[in-house]
Design a protein around this motif. Structure first.
Motif, PDB file in Angstrom:
ATOM      1  N   GLY A   1      43.755  45.292  40.682  1.00 47.20           N
ATOM      2  CA  GLY A   1      42.472  45.402  40.036  1.00 47.20           C
ATOM      3  C   GLY A   1      42.882  44.770  38.430  1.00 47.20           C
ATOM      4  N   GLU A   2      41.994  43.808  38.128  1.00 50.79           N
ATOM      5  CA  GLU A   2      41.802  43.224  36.906  1.00 50.79           C
ATOM      6  C   GLU A   2      40.426  43.576  36.040  1.00 50.79           C
ATOM      7  OE1 GLU A   2      43.892  41.404  34.992  1.00 50.79           O
ATOM      8  OE2 GLU A   2      45.330  40.589  36.545  1.00 50.79           O
ATOM      9  N   LEU A   3      40.549  43.578  34.856  1.00 46.50           N
ATOM     10  CA  LEU A   3      39.316  43.879  34.058  1.00 46.50           C
ATOM     11  C   LEU A   3      39.467  42.929  32.755  1.00 46.50           C
ATOM     12  CD1 LEU A   3      36.902  45.643  32.558  1.00 46.50           C
ATOM     13  CD2 LEU A   3      38.645  47.325  31.937  1.00 46.50           C
ATOM     14  N   VAL A   4      38.218  42.273  32.610  1.00 47.22           N
ATOM     15  CA  VAL A   4      38.017  41.052  31.636  1.00 47.22           C
ATOM     16  C   VAL A   4      36.634  41.536  31.047  1.00 47.22           C
ATOM     17  CG1 VAL A   4      38.113  38.804  31.225  1.00 47.22           C
ATOM     18  CG2 VAL A   4      39.450  39.659  32.613  1.00 47.22           C
ATOM     19  N   VAL A   5      36.743  41.703  29.666  1.00 40.46           N
ATOM     20  CA  VAL A   5      35.385  41.973  28.860  1.00 40.46           C
ATOM     21  C   VAL A   5      35.222  41.012  27.687  1.00 40.46           C
ATOM     22  CG1 VAL A   5      36.893  43.642  27.425  1.00 40.46           C
ATOM     23  CG2 VAL A   5      34.484  44.022  27.639  1.00 40.46           C
ATOM     24  N   HIS A   6      34.125  40.837  27.652  1.00 39.54           N
ATOM     25  CA  HIS A   6      33.365  39.973  26.439  1.00 39.54           C
ATOM     26  C   HIS A   6      32.711  41.018  25.453  1.00 39.54           C
ATOM     27  CE1 HIS A   6      34.519  36.494  28.954  1.00 39.54           C
ATOM     28  NE2 HIS A   6      33.714  37.297  30.094  1.00 39.54           N
ATOM     29  N   PRO A   7      33.598  41.409  24.622  1.00 44.73           N
ATOM     30  CA  PRO A   7      33.125  42.405  23.743  1.00 44.73           C
ATOM     31  C   PRO A   7      31.683  42.399  22.833  1.00 44.73           C
ATOM     32  CG  PRO A   7      35.331  42.045  22.914  1.00 44.73           C
ATOM     33  CD  PRO A   7      34.870  41.418  24.093  1.00 44.73           C
ATOM     34  N   ALA A   8      31.797  40.952  22.395  1.00 47.33           N
ATOM     35  CA  ALA A   8      30.612  40.778  21.594  1.00 47.33           C
ATOM     36  C   ALA A   8      29.363  40.323  22.198  1.00 47.33           C
ATOM     37  CB  ALA A   8      30.975  39.329  20.798  1.00 47.33           C
TER      38      ALA A   8
ATOM     39  N   ARG B   1      34.109  42.088  33.589  1.00 48.65           N
ATOM     40  CA  ARG B   1      33.875  41.746  34.933  1.00 48.65           C
ATOM     41  C   ARG B   1      35.294  42.456  35.600  1.00 48.65           C
ATOM     42  NH1 ARG B   1      31.165  37.708  36.634  1.00 48.65           N
ATOM     43  NH2 ARG B   1      30.440  36.022  35.487  1.00 48.65           N
ATOM     44  N   VAL B   2      35.279  43.051  36.592  1.00 49.52           N
ATOM     45  CA  VAL B   2      36.304  43.713  37.160  1.00 49.52           C
ATOM     46  C   VAL B   2      36.507  42.874  38.561  1.00 49.52           C
ATOM     47  CG1 VAL B   2      36.976  45.790  38.462  1.00 49.52           C
ATOM     48  CG2 VAL B   2      35.690  46.004  36.377  1.00 49.52           C
ATOM     49  N   ALA B   3      37.894  42.633  38.904  1.00 49.51           N
ATOM     50  CA  ALA B   3      38.014  41.948  40.190  1.00 49.51           C
ATOM     51  C   ALA B   3      39.449  42.567  40.831  1.00 49.51           C
ATOM     52  CB  ALA B   3      38.184  40.583  39.903  1.00 49.51           C
ATOM     53  N   GLY B   4      39.468  42.354  42.245  1.00 44.80           N
ATOM     54  CA  GLY B   4      40.667  43.107  42.786  1.00 44.80           C
ATOM     55  C   GLY B   4      40.342  43.107  44.400  1.00 44.80           C
TER      56      GLY B   4
ATOM     57  N   ILE C   1      38.089  36.411  38.496  1.00 48.52           N
ATOM     58  CA  ILE C   1      37.172  36.105  39.801  1.00 48.52           C
ATOM     59  C   ILE C   1      37.858  36.344  40.995  1.00 48.52           C
ATOM     60  CG2 ILE C   1      35.552  34.436  38.630  1.00 48.52           C
ATOM     61  CD1 ILE C   1      37.227  32.352  39.579  1.00 48.52           C
ATOM     62  N   GLU C   2      39.361  36.629  40.864  1.00 48.06           N
ATOM     63  CA  GLU C   2      40.151  36.495  42.026  1.00 48.06           C
ATOM     64  C   GLU C   2      40.057  37.817  42.806  1.00 48.06           C
ATOM     65  OE1 GLU C   2      43.256  32.934  41.948  1.00 48.06           O
ATOM     66  OE2 GLU C   2      44.045  34.954  41.680  1.00 48.06           O
ATOM     67  N   GLY C   3      39.920  38.099  44.052  1.00 50.26           N
ATOM     68  CA  GLY C   3      39.850  39.382  44.742  1.00 50.26           C
ATOM     69  C   GLY C   3      38.684  39.516  45.617  1.00 50.26           C
ATOM     70  N   THR C   4      38.620  40.224  46.906  1.00 53.54           N
ATOM     71  CA  THR C   4      37.704  40.477  47.744  1.00 53.54           C
ATOM     72  C   THR C   4      36.364  41.246  47.084  1.00 53.54           C
ATOM     73  OG1 THR C   4      38.396  42.432  48.673  1.00 53.54           O
ATOM     74  CG2 THR C   4      38.968  40.317  49.755  1.00 53.54           C
ATOM     75  N   VAL C   5      36.932  42.009  46.106  1.00 52.73           N
ATOM     76  CA  VAL C   5      35.667  42.847  45.120  1.00 52.73           C
ATOM     77  C   VAL C   5      35.557  42.178  43.875  1.00 52.73           C
ATOM     78  CG1 VAL C   5      35.160  45.035  44.435  1.00 52.73           C
ATOM     79  CG2 VAL C   5      36.160  44.810  46.666  1.00 52.73           C
ATOM     80  N   ARG C   6      34.286  42.060  43.425  1.00 48.00           N
ATOM     81  CA  ARG C   6      34.309  41.501  42.219  1.00 48.00           C
ATOM     82  C   ARG C   6      32.871  42.144  41.816  1.00 48.00           C
ATOM     83  NH1 ARG C   6      35.497  36.596  44.540  1.00 48.00           N
ATOM     84  NH2 ARG C   6      33.271  35.685  44.501  1.00 48.00           N
ATOM     85  N   ALA C   7      33.027  42.643  40.342  1.00 44.20           N
ATOM     86  CA  ALA C   7      31.871  43.463  39.574  1.00 44.20           C
ATOM     87  C   ALA C   7      31.417  42.856  38.347  1.00 44.20           C
ATOM     88  CB  ALA C   7      32.047  44.732  39.520  1.00 44.20           C
ATOM     89  N   LYS C   8      30.466  42.704  38.192  1.00 50.03           N
ATOM     90  CA  LYS C   8      29.899  42.396  36.649  1.00 50.03           C
ATOM     91  C   LYS C   8      29.260  43.623  35.915  1.00 50.03           C
ATOM     92  CE  LYS C   8      26.476  39.308  34.432  1.00 50.03           C
ATOM     93  NZ  LYS C   8      25.452  38.264  34.817  1.00 50.03           N
ATOM     94  N   ALA C   9      29.600  43.933  34.688  1.00 51.44           N
ATOM     95  CA  ALA C   9      29.011  45.098  34.270  1.00 51.44           C
ATOM     96  C   ALA C   9      28.302  44.474  32.878  1.00 51.44           C
ATOM     97  CB  ALA C   9      29.788  46.258  33.938  1.00 51.44           C
TER      98      ALA C   9
END
Lengths: 408, 488
Positions: free
Chosen positions: A319-326, A331-334, A287-295
């Motif tokens: 840039g960070e990428l955190v994923v819930h594979p199940a 989420r991407v943030a940066g 969640i940290e960053g001026t840009v956040r995306a949810k895919a």
């Protein structure tokens, strides 16, 4: 007629770059209803603000005269530990609610980020969630009742305070994720779950994307019941965290079986503070960053989706990428570097996820990026019925007009 | 093609041209079948029945109905217990029973896409070979349809842990009353926009007709452990339920029966259940070690709460037999009484013992008996009020008791329906559970989907006409008499 307690708005009342003239801070649901009725008489465009953690979500409102803060609506209205339900006002923070429940060995099984600031009403309106969604579902799976204040100031209730209830149309679930465009979420009733006796997190990796997919699949095929399965990108690989909760013998046994499934991959078992630190770090990363995306995406497409999202993360600073594979959610943030590069990467990622029914939403974006990228993406096929719903519940189009999907 | 008197022949001809004459029912003698659903009193003859075979046909039928100003009543398998599929005079009844194809299976992503007429249990049968199942398990699951489940937000004994239909529907293709076809939801989570599925699921056929439904399917739990515990009375059994929940246990199902219900089940099945005041049947499921632990903890708690006896099935056959006894209880009440009516109310779980005493006193004061069978874990009561219609005044008294039970549920902070739906039967009580503003807000949702108000009129919302109606006697549904399904 302006509400009695209105004050002049300041910078902190700004939503997606739009600053209103007025701010009101009702102290009770009845006050909120009176305020909304007064604002309706002046036909003012309004938006609702909880803890302000997801205010960047959505398009900039086309009009905004006043914001209504829920911070003083922060009481527990009813807590019945033996029935495992709690009714709370919208402005209570998630952390305060959990503190209220913990002495009774219970919790709301919703680990939305920034719990110390995020309010219950804001979380419901934004459909916020955390890693435990893997096991407990999203807001809509935990909400059982709701009191809303409509645009015209009328107070309406839906659902109730029992979990099993099919009387009437499901207003509470319909309001989940509606971002304040259908009414003010004033009070919410949730079903609760017991706090687990034991928790442990199994951290595996670094792994390649297909290995994350296969270990997730193997865990589910073994019919283990993890409460969270989350991966975080580290350079060109990922680390996978699988959280187990329950009674001690169950957690121990599932941990042993996970170790066997992981085979030769490097892995460690985290408990207590080490475990809490890992999840806190990963929450911040998402969640940290001026840009956040949810895919969102079909889980079987994980490797190709990760490639597209990694490219998006690479356009951002830190840039960070955190994923819930199940679940099929990432989420991407940066921080923004080049609006053009990021906008192109957003479009490329949309082309990857959308054929299998997925979507990518920019959940936060500075003005420079908003100018060149559509935060919502293509309107859903059911947009017409959504517009009709909006017209029925907010006929004068005064609740955050233009902020929602498809210009609603 | 014979058409009932009063139904416009030109509309009948147009509808026949859409679905084929073989799939239109107009003969008054054949319409009798469609006069009611599982709630068999309060019959109404529909104007015409059509059985479309595709979304396109449903769309054309609805367009014709709208142009003609004729109300539409959708129907799945007709097993509902609240009169949700009860016709209104002169309506076009749209039966979805021909649309029974499985359209797509994607187990890698955990879903299956089916037509609305597919039976609930057939979803599980389709994916069982791969170790998957469909979680919602209404007791009519061998014959009730997915479209009907969607309309009613059906639950079942195991929804305590797994949730209701609304927690398992990922997407639907829906035909609205103007004939437009809308895709809502999506196989991926959180499609941007309003959660229209939340509005559709449980809307009792008033918002649209689903012609395709995408359902989440789950991997079958690794282990299931079941036990049965007997108690001197519902007080101790209720305390055991509270104790189990307070211990942090989330059972897959926890069911309770009182003395009269146990007696009925014994009479119907020949099970060797003792003559006791109350009985609990609990399922725990999940990973092996967790389930073993939870099950033995729950047994300890039941003992401490005053259980007379604990029975653990030695194999799967014996487990199914226990569940059969539980399921049989409902129809078995027919062995004890010539007539009975069924209620479906919800109360806060902690109020079970108190509310049961209140219901007992109420029934006794009316000179009647009541058998209680219920989902104790979520406080969903199914009181069966026994009476003899041949004795003057008994039927009216039973109906009055039924209504009073619903009021007790409302007063306790519960609901007039946990799983059967409001339908035609309980519409009058909606005004007691909800306020005017609440109902008016729900009506706005209805208008967004069905501006003309022709979809399943007279259901859910109270009208002056309905205010005098009382719950009616229970008459076994034909599928129940034929032994195809049990209900409660």
């Amino acid at each position: 007629m302006t509400p009695a307690l209105a004050r002049a708005a300041t910078d902190v009342d700004t939503i997606c770059g739009v600053r209103p003239r007025l701010a009101v801070e009702p102290r009770t649901v009845a006050d909120a209803a009176a305020d909304l009725e007064a604002l309706a008489k002046d036909r003012l465009a309004i938006a609702f603000v909880g803890g302000g953690t997801d205010l960047e979500l959505g398009a900039a409102p086309a009009r905004l005269d006043a914001v209504v803060h829920t911070r003083h609506l922060s009481r527990v209205r009813e807590y019945a530990p033996s029935d495992q339900i709690v009714a709370v006002e919208a402005g209570m923070t998630l952390a305060a609610l959990q503190q209220h429940l913990a002495p009774h060995g219970q919790r709301l099984a919703l680990d939305a980020p920034a719990a110390a600031q995020a309010t219950v009403g804001g979380i419901v309106a934004a459909n916020a969630f955390g890693p435990r969604r893997t096991r407990y579902g999203s807001v809509r799976d935990l909400v059982i009742g709701m009191t809303i204040v409509r645009a015209d100031g009328v107070v309406a209730r839906g659902g109730g305070k029992v979990v099993k209830n099919v009387a009437g149309f499901d207003l509470p679930r319909l309001l989940c994720g509606s971002l304040g465009t259908l009414g003010l979420i004033a009070e919410v009733t949730f079903r609760l779950h017991p706090l687990p006796e034991r928790s442990a997190t199994f951290l595996v990796g670094p792994l390649a994307a297909p290995e994350v997919a296969s270990l997730t699949r193997a865990t589910l095929d073994a019919r283990l019941e993890p409460v969270a399965v989350t991966a975080r990108a580290e350079r060109d690989r990922l680390r996978l965290a699988i959280r187990l909760e329950g009674f001690a013998p169950g957690v121990r046994d599932q941990g042993d079986r996970l170790a066997a499934l992981a085979g030769s991959a490097a892995c460690e078992l985290l408990e207590a503070q080490d475990e809490a630190r890992l999840w806190d770090d990963w929450e911040r990363a998402a969640i940290e960053g001026t840009v956040r995306a949810k895919a969102t995406f079909a889980p079987a497409e994980l490797p190709s989706v990760l490639e597209a999202l990694r490219a998006l993360a690479a356009t951002l600073r830190d840039g960070e990428l955190v994923v819930h594979p199940a679940l099929g959610i990432a989420r991407v943030a940066g921080d923004l570097q080049s609006a053009g590069d990021t906008a192109r990467a957003v479009e490329a990622a949309r082309r990857t996820v959308s054929p299998a029914g997925g979507a990518l939403v920019l959940t936060a974006a500075p003005g420079g990026l908003r100018a060149v990228a559509d935060v919502w993406g293509a309107a859903p096929r059911s947009i017409e019925i959504m517009r009709r719903l909006k017209r029925e519940l907010d006929p004068e189009n005064r609740l955050a007009p233009g902020r929602f999907v498809g210009g609603i | 093609m014979p058409v009932a008197a009063g139904f416009p022949p030109d509309v009948a001809a147009r509808l026949a041209a859409v679905v084929g004459a073989a799939h239109v029912v107009g003969d008054p003698a054949d319409l009798v079948v469609y006069e009611c659903d599982g709630l068999t009193h309060g019959r109404t003859t529909p104007g015409l029945v059509v059985l479309p075979g595709s979304a396109d046909e449903v769309s054309q039928v609805l367009r014709i109905a709208r142009e003609s100003g004729i109300p539409i009543v959708p129907r799945g398998s007709g097993t509902g217990l609240s009169g949700g599929a009860r016709p209104v005079p002169g309506c076009i009844l749209v039966a979805l029973s021909r649309m029974r194809r499985v359209l797509e299976i994607d187990l890698a992503n955990g879903w299956i896409r089916v037509e609305p007429g597919v039976f609930n249990l057939d979803v599980t049968r389709t994916v069982a070979g791969d170790g998957f199942y469909y979680a919602p398990d209404p007791s009519s699951q061998s014959v009730c349809s997915i479209g009907g489940n969607l309309a009613e937000n059906s639950g079942g004994a195991h929804c305590l842990k797994y949730g209701f239909t609304v927690n398992h529907v990922l997407a639907a293709r829906v035909v609205l009353s103007d004939g437009s076809v809308v895709d809502v939801g999506g196989p991926a989570l959180d499609p941007p926009g309003y959660d229209l599925l939340a509005a559709l699921v449980g809307s009792e056929g008033m918002l649209g007709i689903a012609t395709e439904v995408t359902l989440r399917v789950l991997r079958k739990p690794e282990t299931t452990r079941t036990f049965l515990a007997t108690f001197p009375s519902c007080d101790e059994a209720g305390a055991a339920v509270s104790g189990i929940i307070a211990a942090g246990i989330l059972p897959a199902a926890i069911e309770m029966m009182d003395r009269l219900a146990i007696e009925a089940a014994r009479a119907a099945t020949g099970l060797d259940w003792p003559d006791v005041g109350a009985l609990l049947l609990m399922d725990a499921d999940g990973p092996r070690a967790e389930v073993e632990h939870v099950s033995s903890r729950a047994i300890e708690i039941a003992r401490a709460a005053g259980a007379l006896e604990i029975r653990v099935p030695k194999d799967d056959a014996e487990r199914l037999l226990m569940w059969k006894g539980r399921k049989a209880a409902f129809a078995a009440v027919g062995h004890l009484s010539p007539n009975y009516l069924v209620e479906d109310g919800v109360i806060p779980r902690s109020e079970i013992a108190r509310v049961l005493r209140e219901i007992g006193a109420l029934t006794q004061a009316a000179g009647l008996r009541v058998a209680n069978v219920f989902h104790a874990g979520d406080g969903n009561l199914h009181p069966l009020v026994l009476y003899d219609a041949r004795i003057p005044g008994q039927e009216e008294r039973a109906a009055a008791v039924g209504g009073e039970i619903l009021r007790i549920c409302i007063r306790s902070g519960g609901s007039i329906t946990g799983e059967h739906g409001v339908g035609a039967e309980k519409a009058a009580y909606m005004a007691e559970q909800f306020g005017e503003a609440d109902l008016e807000t729900m009506q706005r949702v209805r208008r967004a989907f069905d501006e003309a108000g022709i979809m399943n009129p007279g259901k859910v919302f109270p009208t002056p006409r309905l205010c005098g109606e009382k719950p009616g006697p229970y008459v076994p549904h034909p599928v129940e008499v034929a032994g195809l399904a049990e209900r409660w």
